[in-house]
Design a protein around this motif. Structure first.
Motif, PDB file in Angstrom:
ATOM      1  N   ILE A  53      55.529 -12.768   5.516  1.00  0.00           N
ATOM      2  CA  ILE A  53      56.466 -11.803   4.926  1.00  0.00           C
ATOM      3  C   ILE A  53      57.500 -12.530   4.073  1.00  0.00           C
ATOM      4  CG2 ILE A  53      58.336 -10.190   5.447  1.00  0.00           C
ATOM      5  CD1 ILE A  53      56.707  -9.283   7.885  1.00  0.00           C
ATOM      6  N   LEU A  54      58.073 -13.602   4.607  1.00  0.00           N
ATOM      7  CA  LEU A  54      59.064 -14.376   3.851  1.00  0.00           C
ATOM      8  C   LEU A  54      58.438 -15.021   2.615  1.00  0.00           C
ATOM      9  CD1 LEU A  54      61.004 -16.125   6.767  1.00  0.00           C
ATOM     10  CD2 LEU A  54      61.784 -14.221   5.340  1.00  0.00           C
ATOM     11  N   ILE A  86      57.946 -12.409  -0.095  1.00  0.00           N
ATOM     12  CA  ILE A  86      59.229 -12.019  -0.697  1.00  0.00           C
ATOM     13  C   ILE A  86      59.750 -13.112  -1.622  1.00  0.00           C
ATOM     14  CG2 ILE A  86      61.659 -11.538  -0.210  1.00  0.00           C
ATOM     15  CD1 ILE A  86      60.728 -10.156   2.375  1.00  0.00           C
ATOM     16  N   LYS A  87      59.684 -14.366  -1.169  1.00  0.00           N
ATOM     17  CA  LYS A  87      60.207 -15.484  -1.965  1.00  0.00           C
ATOM     18  C   LYS A  87      59.382 -15.745  -3.212  1.00  0.00           C
ATOM     19  CE  LYS A  87      63.787 -17.098   0.381  1.00  0.00           C
ATOM     20  NZ  LYS A  87      65.133 -17.266  -0.241  1.00  0.00           N
ATOM     21  N   SER A 120      57.405 -13.588  -4.849  1.00  0.00           N
ATOM     22  CA  SER A 120      57.189 -12.437  -5.729  1.00  0.00           C
ATOM     23  C   SER A 120      58.371 -12.269  -6.669  1.00  0.00           C
ATOM     24  CB  SER A 120      56.993 -11.167  -4.896  1.00  0.00           C
ATOM     25  OG  SER A 120      55.884 -11.292  -4.052  1.00  0.00           O
ATOM     26  N   VAL A 134      58.208  -6.408  -8.562  1.00  0.00           N
ATOM     27  CA  VAL A 134      57.734  -5.441  -7.584  1.00  0.00           C
ATOM     28  C   VAL A 134      56.218  -5.351  -7.609  1.00  0.00           C
ATOM     29  CG1 VAL A 134      57.776  -3.022  -6.897  1.00  0.00           C
ATOM     30  CG2 VAL A 134      59.874  -4.120  -7.717  1.00  0.00           C
ATOM     31  N   LEU A 161      54.776  -8.315  -5.802  1.00  0.00           N
ATOM     32  CA  LEU A 161      54.991  -8.158  -4.365  1.00  0.00           C
ATOM     33  C   LEU A 161      53.990  -7.167  -3.784  1.00  0.00           C
ATOM     34  CD1 LEU A 161      56.577  -8.673  -1.791  1.00  0.00           C
ATOM     35  CD2 LEU A 161      58.211  -6.904  -2.514  1.00  0.00           C
ATOM     36  N   SER A 162      53.744  -6.068  -4.507  1.00  0.00           N
ATOM     37  CA  SER A 162      52.772  -5.071  -4.046  1.00  0.00           C
ATOM     38  C   SER A 162      51.373  -5.665  -3.968  1.00  0.00           C
ATOM     39  CB  SER A 162      52.773  -3.866  -4.988  1.00  0.00           C
ATOM     40  OG  SER A 162      54.045  -3.259  -5.034  1.00  0.00           O
ATOM     41  N   SER A 205      51.199  -8.007  -1.048  1.00  0.00           N
ATOM     42  CA  SER A 205      51.215  -7.249   0.202  1.00  0.00           C
ATOM     43  C   SER A 205      49.840  -6.662   0.498  1.00  0.00           C
ATOM     44  CB  SER A 205      52.253  -6.126   0.119  1.00  0.00           C
ATOM     45  OG  SER A 205      53.551  -6.646  -0.079  1.00  0.00           O
ATOM     46  N   ASN A 231      62.329 -23.583  -1.888  1.00  0.00           N
ATOM     47  CA  ASN A 231      61.802 -22.478  -1.099  1.00  0.00           C
ATOM     48  C   ASN A 231      60.996 -22.903   0.124  1.00  0.00           C
ATOM     49  OD1 ASN A 231      62.887 -20.322  -2.602  1.00  0.00           O
ATOM     50  ND2 ASN A 231      61.272 -20.507  -4.131  1.00  0.00           N
TER      51      ASN A 231
END
Length: 369
Positions: free
Chosen positions: A201-202, A205-206, A208, A211, A214-215, A218, A325
């Motif tokens: 998850i992290l 997020i980092k 991406s 949006v 990220l999608s 995911s 990161n």
């Protein structure tokens, strides 16, 4: 091919990772010199790079008190065994190396060595599980070559996290991760699964920057998880302990009772509370605390743990400012896993990975040789 210091450093750290892995396996029962090999590799790593170090003097504000409390714990201990002295040496070395950055590694070589090693571990584990070797020695069937299934799960979780952060080719990275997922599920290690979930998850997020990306990541993550579960059900259905049943029925696995006893012992003894009972001396009915913070507070005193945690907070803030990161993504799930496993502050795989990520940091150029 010209051999450089980055090649030597990568070979040395790969040996450290391998020996740390095997120290939790059956191999340690027949070859009890793995810790000595790790110490020797650390010695060569320091010797070969002594003139190239970049020192993080701010870290010393927390490292020096940690080392002092570790030494005081050794001095005040009344029941320290040889393993405790070895643990103290490892702690001091790892602490000291957290003050060093700028070491060059050839990540391509390191990646290849660890991938070949990991597949060797998986193949050996699969074979031993098929012939029932762990059960013959009184261990869990899902432990493979390891002394328990949690150690097996943490090794796989380590390799997944390492590959995601280190592999450059996305296709090979995710194919490799997919190949490890069925084994991770088979180990029934809830802590390792939680670690990977938080880590991914992290990471998403980092990494991406939009949006849409990220999608996409995911959906990719969900797809890999679903395929992993399907593969698990299709090929590993003969597991004696189903993960879902374990999550539903096993509760805390007696952890709360162990934590209560250890905390009570510390509060009833001021010396124990401040300086601990000595490295690697905390056991309740033959079991460790299954909580790194409680375990090491009992071993080395509460102030040792406080200063060590502050050291990691300092590192997190520094690397956050530098936008490094790798450290930011791994530190949170590692500390979360530390609440249910005794893997922090010593030479565990995850702690060595944090050390590796810290040592390769370069303030000007974050790329690796």
């Amino acid at each position: 091919m010209k051999i450089s210091f980055s090649h030597i450093n990568s070979v040395l750290f790969s040996i450290i990772f391998m020996c740390a892995t095997l120290s939790d396996s059956f191999v340690d029962l027949f070859f009890p010199f793995l810790n000595e090999i790790i110490l020797l590799c650390f010695f060569f790593l320091i010797a070969f790079n002594f003139k190239k170090f970049k020192y993080d003097f701010g870290a010393l504000l927390f490292i020096v008190p940690c080392v002092a409390f570790c030494v005081l714990s050794v001095i005040s201990s009344s029941n320290l065994h040889l393993g405790g002295y070895n643990t103290a040496v490892f702690i001091i070395i790892i602490l000291s190396l957290f003050s060093i950055t700028g070491i060059s590694f050839n990540t391509n070589l390191l990646n290849k060595l660890l991938v070949f090693f990991s597949y060797g571990v998986l193949a050996s584990s699969w074979y031993l599980m098929r012939i029932g070797y762990p059960e013959l020695l009184g261990f869990e069937k899902a432990s493979g070559i390891f002394i328990n299934s949690n150690s097996f799960g943490m090794f796989i979780a380590f390799m997944i996290a390492f590959s995601v952060l280190s592999f450059k080719k996305s296709v090979f990275k995710w194919v490799y991760v997919f190949s490890l997922l069925p084994f991770l599920i088979f180990t029934n290690s809830r802590g390792s699964l939680l670690f990977i979930l938080v880590f991914l998850i992290l990471y998403l997020i980092k990494m991406s920057k939009s949006v849409n990306r990220l999608s996409f990541y995911s959906l990719l993550g969900v797809g890999i998880l679903l395929v992993g579960i399907i593969a698990f059900n299709a090929f590993l259905i003969d597991s004696d302990i189903k993960l879902v049943n374990k999550i539903q029925k096993s509760g805390s696995s007696g952890r709360f009772e162990i934590w209560s006893k250890i905390i009570s012992n510390m509060l009833n003894d001021g010396t124990h509370l401040l300086f601990g009972s000595g490295p690697s001396t905390t056991f309740v009915d033959g079991k460790s605390a299954h909580n790194s913070y409680i375990n090491e507070s009992s071993n080395l005193g509460v102030f040792f743990v406080i200063f060590y945690v502050f050291l990691m907070i300092y590192k997190y803030i520094k690397f956050y400012i530098s936008r490094y990161n790798d450290f930011l993504i791994i530190i949170i799930p590692v500390f979360l896993l530390g609440t249910v496993e005794s893997i922090l502050f010593i030479n565990s795989l995850f702690w060595l990975m944090l050390l590796y990520i810290n040592m390769k940091f370069k303030s000007v150029n974050l790329s690796i040789d």
